[in-house]
Design a protein around this motif. Sequence first.
Motif, PDB file in Angstrom:
ATOM      1  N   GLU A  75       0.619  -1.367  -0.047  1.00  0.00           N
ATOM      2  CA  GLU A  75      -0.130  -0.159  -0.049  1.00  0.00           C
ATOM      3  C   GLU A  75       0.684   1.149  -0.259  1.00  0.00           C
ATOM      4  N   SER A  76       1.985   1.649   0.072  1.00  0.00           N
ATOM      5  CA  SER A  76       2.838   2.495   0.358  1.00  0.00           C
ATOM      6  C   SER A  76       3.491   3.122   0.181  1.00  0.00           C
ATOM      7  N   TYR A  77       3.980   1.720  -1.380  1.00  0.00           N
ATOM      8  CA  TYR A  77       5.484   1.733  -1.715  1.00  0.00           C
ATOM      9  C   TYR A  77       4.697   1.517  -3.861  1.00  0.00           C
ATOM     10  N   GLU A  78       3.185   1.349  -3.755  1.00  0.00           N
ATOM     11  CA  GLU A  78       3.070   1.234  -5.117  1.00  0.00           C
ATOM     12  C   GLU A  78       3.187   1.273  -5.662  1.00  0.00           C
ATOM     13  N   ARG A  79       3.741   2.906  -5.942  1.00  0.00           N
ATOM     14  CA  ARG A  79       4.189   4.154  -7.438  1.00  0.00           C
ATOM     15  C   ARG A  79       5.230   3.407  -7.225  1.00  0.00           C
ATOM     16  N   GLU A  80       6.269   3.662  -6.400  1.00  0.00           N
ATOM     17  CA  GLU A  80       7.578   2.989  -6.855  1.00  0.00           C
ATOM     18  C   GLU A  80       8.314   2.237  -6.900  1.00  0.00           C
ATOM     19  N   LYS A  81       6.847   1.476  -6.540  1.00  0.00           N
ATOM     20  CA  LYS A  81       7.428  -0.610  -6.108  1.00  0.00           C
ATOM     21  C   LYS A  81       8.167  -0.852  -7.476  1.00  0.00           C
ATOM     22  N   LYS A  82       9.086  -1.437  -7.782  1.00  0.00           N
ATOM     23  CA  LYS A  82       9.993  -1.641  -8.423  1.00  0.00           C
ATOM     24  C   LYS A  82      10.944  -2.797  -7.878  1.00  0.00           C
ATOM     25  N   GLU A  83      10.269  -3.767  -7.788  1.00  0.00           N
ATOM     26  CA  GLU A  83      11.595  -4.900  -7.133  1.00  0.00           C
ATOM     27  C   GLU A  83      12.570  -5.386  -8.302  1.00  0.00           C
ATOM     28  N   ILE A  84      14.202  -4.515  -7.187  1.00  0.00           N
ATOM     29  CA  ILE A  84      15.656  -5.167  -8.597  1.00  0.00           C
ATOM     30  C   ILE A  84      15.917  -6.585  -8.352  1.00  0.00           C
ATOM     31  N   ARG A  85      16.083  -7.526  -8.794  1.00  0.00           N
ATOM     32  CA  ARG A  85      17.085  -8.329  -8.046  1.00  0.00           C
ATOM     33  C   ARG A  85      18.444  -8.429  -9.100  1.00  0.00           C
ATOM     34  N   ILE A  86      19.202  -8.725  -7.506  1.00  0.00           N
ATOM     35  CA  ILE A  86      20.950  -8.650  -7.612  1.00  0.00           C
ATOM     36  C   ILE A  86      21.318 -10.607  -7.972  1.00  0.00           C
ATOM     37  N   GLY A  87      22.292 -11.104  -8.856  1.00  0.00           N
ATOM     38  CA  GLY A  87      22.387 -11.867  -8.884  1.00  0.00           C
ATOM     39  C   GLY A  87      20.805 -12.890  -9.033  1.00  0.00           C
ATOM     40  N   GLU A  88      21.014 -14.318  -8.221  1.00  0.00           N
ATOM     41  CA  GLU A  88      19.868 -15.605  -8.364  1.00  0.00           C
ATOM     42  C   GLU A  88      18.769 -15.293  -6.749  1.00  0.00           C
ATOM     43  N   ASN A  89      20.027 -15.064  -5.801  1.00  0.00           N
ATOM     44  CA  ASN A  89      19.491 -14.475  -4.157  1.00  0.00           C
ATOM     45  C   ASN A  89      18.358 -13.615  -4.314  1.00  0.00           C
ATOM     46  N   LEU A  90      19.149 -12.260  -3.931  1.00  0.00           N
ATOM     47  CA  LEU A  90      18.757 -11.374  -3.880  1.00  0.00           C
ATOM     48  C   LEU A  90      17.291 -10.122  -4.630  1.00  0.00           C
ATOM     49  N   VAL A  91      17.084  -9.495  -3.815  1.00  0.00           N
ATOM     50  CA  VAL A  91      15.936  -9.177  -4.018  1.00  0.00           C
ATOM     51  C   VAL A  91      15.132  -7.463  -3.389  1.00  0.00           C
ATOM     52  N   LEU A  92      15.994  -6.546  -4.106  1.00  0.00           N
ATOM     53  CA  LEU A  92      16.013  -4.933  -2.796  1.00  0.00           C
ATOM     54  C   LEU A  92      14.171  -4.943  -3.587  1.00  0.00           C
ATOM     55  N   ASP A  93      13.273  -4.093  -2.151  1.00  0.00           N
ATOM     56  CA  ASP A  93      12.105  -3.230  -2.545  1.00  0.00           C
ATOM     57  C   ASP A  93      12.470  -2.301  -3.625  1.00  0.00           C
ATOM     58  N   PHE A  94      13.196  -1.278  -3.365  1.00  0.00           N
ATOM     59  CA  PHE A  94      13.122  -1.050  -5.059  1.00  0.00           C
ATOM     60  C   PHE A  94      14.002  -0.555  -4.432  1.00  0.00           C
ATOM     61  N   ALA A  95      14.321   1.070  -6.118  1.00  0.00           N
ATOM     62  CA  ALA A  95      15.720   1.455  -6.557  1.00  0.00           C
ATOM     63  C   ALA A  95      15.525   2.446  -7.361  1.00  0.00           C
ATOM     64  N   ASP A  96      15.813   3.973  -6.152  1.00  0.00           N
ATOM     65  CA  ASP A  96      15.959   4.853  -7.098  1.00  0.00           C
ATOM     66  C   ASP A  96      17.641   5.641  -7.532  1.00  0.00           C
ATOM     67  N   VAL A  97      17.551   5.272  -9.273  1.00  0.00           N
ATOM     68  CA  VAL A  97      18.671   4.454  -9.335  1.00  0.00           C
ATOM     69  C   VAL A  97      19.435   5.733  -9.929  1.00  0.00           C
ATOM     70  N   GLN A  98      18.595   6.990  -9.964  1.00  0.00           N
ATOM     71  CA  GLN A  98      19.392   8.590 -10.085  1.00  0.00           C
ATOM     72  C   GLN A  98      19.808   9.459  -8.926  1.00  0.00           C
ATOM     73  N   ALA A  99      18.810   8.978  -7.728  1.00  0.00           N
ATOM     74  CA  ALA A  99      19.420   9.350  -6.679  1.00  0.00           C
ATOM     75  C   ALA A  99      20.608   8.667  -5.688  1.00  0.00           C
ATOM     76  N   LYS A 100      21.156   7.383  -6.779  1.00  0.00           N
ATOM     77  CA  LYS A 100      21.465   6.094  -5.695  1.00  0.00           C
ATOM     78  C   LYS A 100      21.629   5.507  -4.266  1.00  0.00           C
ATOM     79  N   VAL A 101      20.340   5.440  -5.024  1.00  0.00           N
ATOM     80  CA  VAL A 101      19.732   5.161  -3.208  1.00  0.00           C
ATOM     81  C   VAL A 101      19.214   3.730  -3.441  1.00  0.00           C
ATOM     82  N   ILE A 102      19.690   2.738  -2.687  1.00  0.00           N
ATOM     83  CA  ILE A 102      18.902   0.905  -2.250  1.00  0.00           C
ATOM     84  C   ILE A 102      17.443   1.159  -1.153  1.00  0.00           C
TER      85      ILE A 102
END
Length: 164
Positions: free
Chosen positions: A45-72
């Motif tokens: 509910e809180s992050y519907e708009r920003e939500k973009k799960e990001i995968r790193i390798g096979e085992n890691l899933v980040l909730d979301f990342a702001d690539v421009q601001a360089k923040v996960i």
Amino acid sequence: MITSISGTQIEYYFFCKRQLWLFSHQLNREQESDIVMMGKVIHEESYEREKKEIRIGENLVLDFADVQAKVIHEVKKSNKMEKAHEWQLKYYLYCLREFGVDDFRGELNYPKLRKTVSVELTEADIQKLEEVIMDIGRINAGSAPEAVKKKPCLKCAYYEYCFC
Ligand code: SF4
């Protein structure tokens, strides 16, 4: 050192070694837990708009990342395990660094508390994480650590495994 360890295992390592062991051995009761479900609802509910799960390798899933601001980002329901949450996010930064991306920082988001915690990865953290990764391998190769009752156990998805 790229590892096959997930962020959840790092989080559990800092919270409860038995929880780490049970999770690592696929004794996964989390789908059944109302508390875990609540966490997912808050997250969605809180992050519907920003939500973009990001995968790193096979085992890691980040909730979301702001690539421009360089923040996960990692979104959590409560800050009762803040130290464990911080290490989880440091581990993601560590893995990014292993893939050659070393200019990001992390942010823990607690939407229910309207709280944000900034997380950076230091050289000392890298050393500590390398020790933790080795220790997780050692713990998981052994038998289940003893259950030690503490207040947060009441809200743990493994409570029945440990105390019933
Ligand atoms: S109930 Fe307590 S001892 Fe058992 S796994 Fe959860 S936190 Fe650890």
